[in-house]
Structures are given as structure tokens and as C-alpha cells.
Design a protein around this motif. Structure first.
Motif, PDB file in Angstrom:
ATOM      1  N   GLY A   1      68.011  78.517  94.443  1.00 59.92           N
ATOM      2  CA  GLY A   1      67.178  78.064  93.323  1.00 59.92           C
ATOM      3  C   GLY A   1      67.668  76.749  92.761  1.00 59.92           C
ATOM      4  N   ASN A   2      68.975  76.611  92.593  1.00 58.17           N
ATOM      5  CA  ASN A   2      69.534  75.373  92.065  1.00 58.17           C
ATOM      6  C   ASN A   2      69.319  74.220  93.042  1.00 58.17           C
ATOM      7  N   ALA A   3      69.439  74.496  94.343  1.00 54.21           N
ATOM      8  CA  ALA A   3      69.235  73.453  95.355  1.00 54.21           C
ATOM      9  C   ALA A   3      67.793  72.946  95.328  1.00 54.21           C
ATOM     10  N   ILE A   4      66.845  73.837  95.076  1.00 55.68           N
ATOM     11  CA  ILE A   4      65.440  73.421  94.981  1.00 55.68           C
ATOM     12  C   ILE A   4      65.238  72.574  93.733  1.00 55.68           C
ATOM     13  N   LEU A   5      65.794  73.029  92.600  1.00 59.41           N
ATOM     14  CA  LEU A   5      65.614  72.312  91.341  1.00 59.41           C
ATOM     15  C   LEU A   5      66.231  70.922  91.382  1.00 59.41           C
ATOM     16  N   THR A   6      67.361  70.791  92.050  1.00 63.05           N
ATOM     17  CA  THR A   6      68.063  69.507  92.058  1.00 63.05           C
ATOM     18  C   THR A   6      67.653  68.601  93.210  1.00 63.05           C
ATOM     19  N   GLY A   7      66.687  69.044  94.017  1.00 65.23           N
ATOM     20  CA  GLY A   7      66.154  68.176  95.054  1.00 65.23           C
ATOM     21  C   GLY A   7      66.896  68.190  96.369  1.00 65.23           C
ATOM     22  N   VAL A   8      67.872  69.097  96.537  1.00 65.02           N
ATOM     23  CA  VAL A   8      68.534  69.229  97.840  1.00 65.02           C
ATOM     24  C   VAL A   8      67.498  69.614  98.892  1.00 65.02           C
ATOM     25  N   PHE A   9      66.582  70.510  98.501  1.00 70.90           N
ATOM     26  CA  PHE A   9      65.442  70.867  99.342  1.00 70.90           C
ATOM     27  C   PHE A   9      64.189  70.304  98.698  1.00 70.90           C
ATOM     28  N   THR A  10      63.420  69.562  99.446  1.00 68.33           N
ATOM     29  CA  THR A  10      62.230  68.910  98.908  1.00 68.33           C
ATOM     30  C   THR A  10      61.005  69.805  99.041  1.00 68.33           C
TER      31      THR A  10
ATOM     32  N   ALA B   1      65.969  70.107  81.811  1.00 67.36           N
ATOM     33  CA  ALA B   1      64.821  70.998  81.985  1.00 67.36           C
ATOM     34  C   ALA B   1      65.137  72.417  81.530  1.00 67.36           C
ATOM     35  N   GLN B   2      66.339  72.906  81.864  1.00 68.01           N
ATOM     36  CA  GLN B   2      66.731  74.253  81.448  1.00 68.01           C
ATOM     37  C   GLN B   2      66.793  74.350  79.930  1.00 68.01           C
ATOM     38  N   LEU B   3      67.404  73.363  79.286  1.00 65.13           N
ATOM     39  CA  LEU B   3      67.513  73.358  77.827  1.00 65.13           C
ATOM     40  C   LEU B   3      66.151  73.197  77.167  1.00 65.13           C
ATOM     41  N   ASP B   4      65.279  72.402  77.776  1.00 64.71           N
ATOM     42  CA  ASP B   4      63.923  72.220  77.254  1.00 64.71           C
ATOM     43  C   ASP B   4      63.194  73.558  77.221  1.00 64.71           C
ATOM     44  N   GLN B   5      63.333  74.338  78.298  1.00 57.86           N
ATOM     45  CA  GLN B   5      62.676  75.646  78.335  1.00 57.86           C
ATOM     46  C   GLN B   5      63.232  76.566  77.251  1.00 57.86           C
ATOM     47  N   VAL B   6      64.539  76.544  77.055  1.00 59.20           N
ATOM     48  CA  VAL B   6      65.159  77.379  76.017  1.00 59.20           C
ATOM     49  C   VAL B   6      64.661  76.959  74.633  1.00 59.20           C
ATOM     50  N   PHE B   7      64.573  75.653  74.397  1.00 61.01           N
ATOM     51  CA  PHE B   7      64.101  75.136  73.112  1.00 61.01           C
ATOM     52  C   PHE B   7      62.690  75.634  72.794  1.00 61.01           C
TER      53      PHE B   7
ATOM     54  N   MET C   1      56.944  82.144  82.793  1.00 55.37           N
ATOM     55  CA  MET C   1      56.639  80.827  83.353  1.00 55.37           C
ATOM     56  C   MET C   1      57.882  79.977  83.549  1.00 55.37           C
ATOM     57  N   ARG C   2      59.056  80.472  83.163  1.00 58.76           N
ATOM     58  CA  ARG C   2      60.263  79.657  83.153  1.00 58.76           C
ATOM     59  C   ARG C   2      60.538  78.931  84.470  1.00 58.76           C
ATOM     60  N   PRO C   3      60.515  79.623  85.634  1.00 55.65           N
ATOM     61  CA  PRO C   3      60.836  78.886  86.864  1.00 55.65           C
ATOM     62  C   PRO C   3      59.898  77.706  87.123  1.00 55.65           C
ATOM     63  N   ARG C   4      58.600  77.944  86.927  1.00 56.90           N
ATOM     64  CA  ARG C   4      57.647  76.849  87.168  1.00 56.90           C
ATOM     65  C   ARG C   4      57.770  75.768  86.101  1.00 56.90           C
ATOM     66  N   GLN C   5      58.032  76.178  84.868  1.00 55.13           N
ATOM     67  CA  GLN C   5      58.197  75.213  83.784  1.00 55.13           C
ATOM     68  C   GLN C   5      59.399  74.309  84.044  1.00 55.13           C
ATOM     69  N   VAL C   6      60.505  74.895  84.493  1.00 56.44           N
ATOM     70  CA  VAL C   6      61.710  74.107  84.769  1.00 56.44           C
ATOM     71  C   VAL C   6      61.478  73.172  85.952  1.00 56.44           C
ATOM     72  N   ARG C   7      60.870  73.684  87.015  1.00 49.05           N
ATOM     73  CA  ARG C   7      60.598  72.826  88.183  1.00 49.05           C
ATOM     74  C   ARG C   7      59.700  71.659  87.805  1.00 49.05           C
TER      75      ARG C   7
ATOM     76  N   THR D   1      59.010  65.964  86.705  1.00 47.84           N
ATOM     77  CA  THR D   1      58.496  64.963  85.782  1.00 47.84           C
ATOM     78  C   THR D   1      59.552  63.907  85.480  1.00 47.84           C
ATOM     79  N   LEU D   2      60.780  64.363  85.176  1.00 42.61           N
ATOM     80  CA  LEU D   2      61.845  63.430  84.834  1.00 42.61           C
ATOM     81  C   LEU D   2      62.293  62.622  86.045  1.00 42.61           C
ATOM     82  N   THR D   3      62.228  63.237  87.229  1.00 42.49           N
ATOM     83  CA  THR D   3      62.595  62.528  88.448  1.00 42.49           C
ATOM     84  C   THR D   3      61.573  61.445  88.776  1.00 42.49           C
ATOM     85  N   GLU D   4      60.286  61.795  88.642  1.00 43.37           N
ATOM     86  CA  GLU D   4      59.210  60.853  88.971  1.00 43.37           C
ATOM     87  C   GLU D   4      59.047  59.782  87.896  1.00 43.37           C
ATOM     88  N   LEU D   5      59.167  60.189  86.619  1.00 43.33           N
ATOM     89  CA  LEU D   5      58.892  59.266  85.514  1.00 43.33           C
ATOM     90  C   LEU D   5      59.992  59.354  84.455  1.00 43.33           C
TER      91      LEU D   5
END
Length: 223
Positions: free
Chosen positions: A26-35, A136-142, A162-168, A173-177
């Protein structure tokens, strides 16, 4: 040791391996190790995590349920592509739940949830380090803390589903923009102030802007 004790220890060890695999993939997907769109090799994953293939397979089934991957017959697990339509639907669902929450919170003059300012500051610190996953994780918690502050356990459970999709979505979003970051941070501060002032109308107005897709973001998710 009894057979029951051996069985219990084996089950605990397997659960630990499965959790380790789940967290690593899961972390590898979130951090872009796997595209997005990439197929994952179970044998390679098992080697990376240091487990057998069974915990990896179990972790992938859990990640499928959380919409991180899709299990394609005869091809294996593929990292899901988040498109513009899904992005729009996630924002819509979030707005419905969060707008209801801030109206109720302000109507009751409850103020902000505990630790909300600390979460904002932690997000800003993570952003300075360009740690988009932590942001992203902190944003979801907030945002989840605001929904929880409303006091409806069912709505909070629905929101957190919705947390997993919200975090992804936030990571991408932050990576692209990354230039969106200053706007996001400003709106967090403004939402905090509006809740402290018990201003429901202003809180909803800020959320509407905060959860509105900008054209550049739609274009990025349409590629």
C-alpha cells in the motif's frame, strides 16, 4: 507445547506477515514505487516483503477491497487508475458528508475538533519536506476529525471508508500539481477559523472551493 498453542502462534505469524505485506505494498503504491496501471508480481513482492506468496496474495485481496488494485484473471494484480470521473465522485461524496458536518458543528457552536490546528501545522511541516504521502494521510485525519466532531458514528464510518481512495487522490494531486499546495493550506486555515467563529455558511463556502476540481487537475486525471 500443545497443538492448539502451535496453531495459535502460526496464525499470529501469518497475520503479521499479511499485515507487513499490506503495509509495504500500500505504501509503495501511495509513494509512486508502483505506477497506475502497473501489474504487480507476487514472487517479487514476496521477496521485497520477506514473506511467502500467501500473505502477499491475502494483502492484495485486501487492497482490492480498498480500491488500490484490481485483480485481473490470469494476469494478477494491477494498480488501479484513478480517473477524472472517480475524482469528481469522491469530491461529491466528501462534500455531502463534510458540509452536513460543519453546518451541525456551527449550529451547536462546538468550535473546532481537538488537535485540528496541530494537524494543520503537521501537514504544513510535511509539505515543506515534500512528503506527499504524509501530507495526504494527515489531510484525511483532519477532515475525518471534522466529520467525527459532528457526532454521527455511521456517517463517520461511511466517510472513513473512503480513506484509501481519498489518500491516493491527494497524493496524486500534490504530485501532479504541487502549486495547489498554497491554496490547500490557506483553505485549511480558513476552515479552521470559520468553525471557531461558528460560521456555518462560510464553512460550507470554503469546503465548496476546497473540494472543487480545477481544470488542470481534471486534465491531469484524464490522461
Amino acid at each position: 507445547m500443545s497443538d492448539q498453542g502451535n496453531s495459535s502462534r502460526a496464525r499470529t505469524k501469518r497475520q503479521s506477515a499479511r499485515e507487513r505485506a499490506y503495509e509495504w505494498i500500500g505504501n509503495a503504491i501511495l509513494t509512486g514505487v508502483f505506477t497506475e496501471g502497473e501489474f504487480l508480481d507476487e514472487i517479487a513482492l514476496a521477496g521485497e516483503v520477506g514473506t511467502s506468496r500467501t500473505p502477499v496474495r491475502e494483502a492484495l485481496h485486501r487492497l482490492q477491497a480498498e480500491r488500490f488494485v484490481e485483480l485481473v484473471p490470469r494476469r494478477g494484480a494491477q494498480v488501479r487508475v484513478v480517473n477524472a470521473t472517480e475524482m469528481h465522485e469522491i469530491y461529491q461524496a466528501r462534500f455531502v458528508i463534510e458540509a452536513d458536518a460543519v453546518r451541525r458543528i456551527c449550529g451547536r457552536r462546538q468550535g473546532t475538533p481537538p488537535d485540528s490546528l496541530e494537524l494543520i501545522e503537521a501537514m504544513e511541516a510535511a509539505a515543506r519536506d515534500q512528503d506527499w504521502n504524509r501530507v495526504a494521510q494527515l489531510d484525511q485525519v483532519f477532515h475525518s476529525s471534522i466529520v467525527s466532531h459532528r457526532g454521527n458514528a455511521v456517517l463517520t464510518e461511511m466517510y472513513d471508508a473512503m480513506r484509501p481512495r481519498q489518500v491516493r487522490l491527494a497524493v496524486r494531486t500534490l504530485t501532479e500539481l504541487p502549486e495547489r499546495l498554497s491554496t490547500i493550506e490557506r483553505e485549511h486555515r480558513e476552515l479552521h477559523a470559520a468553525l471557531e467563529q461558528h460560521d456555518g455558511a462560510r464553512s460550507v463556502e470554503i469546503l465548496d472551493s476546497h473540494l472543487h476540481e480545477v481544470p488542470e487537475l481534471v486534465q491531469a486525471f484524464s490522461r
